[in-house]
Design a protein around this motif. Sequence first.
Motif, PDB file in Angstrom:
ATOM      1  N   ASP A  45       0.816  -1.219   0.000  1.00  0.00           N
ATOM      2  CA  ASP A  45       0.000   0.000   0.000  1.00  0.00           C
ATOM      3  C   ASP A  45       0.850   1.270   0.000  1.00  0.00           C
ATOM      4  O   ASP A  45       0.381   2.332  -0.406  1.00  0.00           O
ATOM      5  CB  ASP A  45      -0.920   0.022   1.237  1.00  0.00           C
ATOM      6  N   TYR A  46       2.086   1.146   0.466  1.00  0.00           N
ATOM      7  CA  TYR A  46       2.935   2.332   0.612  1.00  0.00           C
ATOM      8  C   TYR A  46       4.203   2.262  -0.240  1.00  0.00           C
ATOM      9  O   TYR A  46       5.098   3.089  -0.067  1.00  0.00           O
ATOM     10  CB  TYR A  46       3.341   2.507   2.083  1.00  0.00           C
ATOM     11  N   ASP A  47       4.269   1.290  -1.143  1.00  0.00           N
ATOM     12  CA  ASP A  47       5.530   1.070  -1.857  1.00  0.00           C
ATOM     13  C   ASP A  47       5.936   2.229  -2.759  1.00  0.00           C
ATOM     14  O   ASP A  47       7.117   2.383  -3.073  1.00  0.00           O
ATOM     15  CB  ASP A  47       5.485  -0.239  -2.654  1.00  0.00           C
ATOM     16  N   HIS A  48       4.979   3.061  -3.165  1.00  0.00           N
ATOM     17  CA  HIS A  48       5.339   4.213  -4.002  1.00  0.00           C
ATOM     18  C   HIS A  48       6.107   5.278  -3.211  1.00  0.00           C
ATOM     19  O   HIS A  48       6.815   6.101  -3.788  1.00  0.00           O
ATOM     20  CB  HIS A  48       4.084   4.845  -4.607  1.00  0.00           C
ATOM     21  N   PHE A  49       5.946   5.241  -1.902  1.00  0.00           N
ATOM     22  CA  PHE A  49       6.614   6.231  -1.058  1.00  0.00           C
ATOM     23  C   PHE A  49       7.931   5.706  -0.493  1.00  0.00           C
ATOM     24  O   PHE A  49       8.658   6.443   0.168  1.00  0.00           O
ATOM     25  CB  PHE A  49       5.700   6.629   0.108  1.00  0.00           C
ATOM     26  N   PHE A  50       8.195   4.436  -0.751  1.00  0.00           N
ATOM     27  CA  PHE A  50       9.409   3.830  -0.193  1.00  0.00           C
ATOM     28  C   PHE A  50       9.924   2.827  -1.207  1.00  0.00           C
ATOM     29  O   PHE A  50       9.438   1.711  -1.295  1.00  0.00           O
ATOM     30  CB  PHE A  50       9.081   3.147   1.137  1.00  0.00           C
ATOM     31  N   GLU A  51      10.918   3.235  -1.985  1.00  0.00           N
ATOM     32  CA  GLU A  51      11.336   2.458  -3.144  1.00  0.00           C
ATOM     33  C   GLU A  51      12.345   1.357  -2.834  1.00  0.00           C
ATOM     34  O   GLU A  51      12.605   0.501  -3.667  1.00  0.00           O
ATOM     35  CB  GLU A  51      11.923   3.403  -4.199  1.00  0.00           C
TER      36      GLU A  51
END
Length: 236
Positions: A45-51
């Motif tokens: 759910d948050y992978d776009h903010f944490f590469e």
Amino acid sequence: MSALKMAQCGITSSKTVLVFLNLIFWAAAGILCYVGAYVFITYDDYDHFFEDVYTLIPAVIIIAVGALLFIIGLIGCCATVRESYCGLATFVIILLLVFMTEVAVVVLGYIYRAKVENEVNHSINEVYDEYNGTNSNAQSRAIDYVQRQLQCCGIHNYSDWQSTHWYEESKNNSVPISCCKTNTGSCTGSLTHPEDLYQEGCEALVVKKLKEIMMYIIWTALTFASIQVCTISTSI
């Protein structure tokens, strides 16, 4: 005769404790796998903010340890019931290896937890710049999800939307509907009614959420490492 009975009683008690601890291992294995799976799902759910995908390494190890604990529990039970010294020795050696693995998970957890803030700071502006408001756009879905789930708007606050490409192209002096508070049914995202919008920015909340996830891994590994120390002490 009395001494023999006491010795037998002591052996029986030790076996009971070991069997009980092995049952705890099976429960622990399930919990570890659950925590690892939870981290994977939340990261998605948050992978776009944490590469940095290497952040998932502790979660992978946790799941692997959970699977191994099922096997360890089986070996421990069989060795205890049969009073196999070879089996118990194997049991203790594997436990030591798993213990060291869990210590590594704790260390990695702290390392990646420290990197969260820099990673989010580096990527969040780019994600917001790529927002276009359509469901087919992955960045748009990610931002709308985060803003609704964390009840936030913009990077630092809702005014950040005014510097995005989406705002400049839409020219309607509004922010996405996902910025609207849940108790305001008539909210359209208009900046003329800022009281209807979430006031807190998403960056700090995303960082907090990701750090919480890493702490779940760290505390889970620490808890079961402590249990294993007790088990090893009992087995020796």
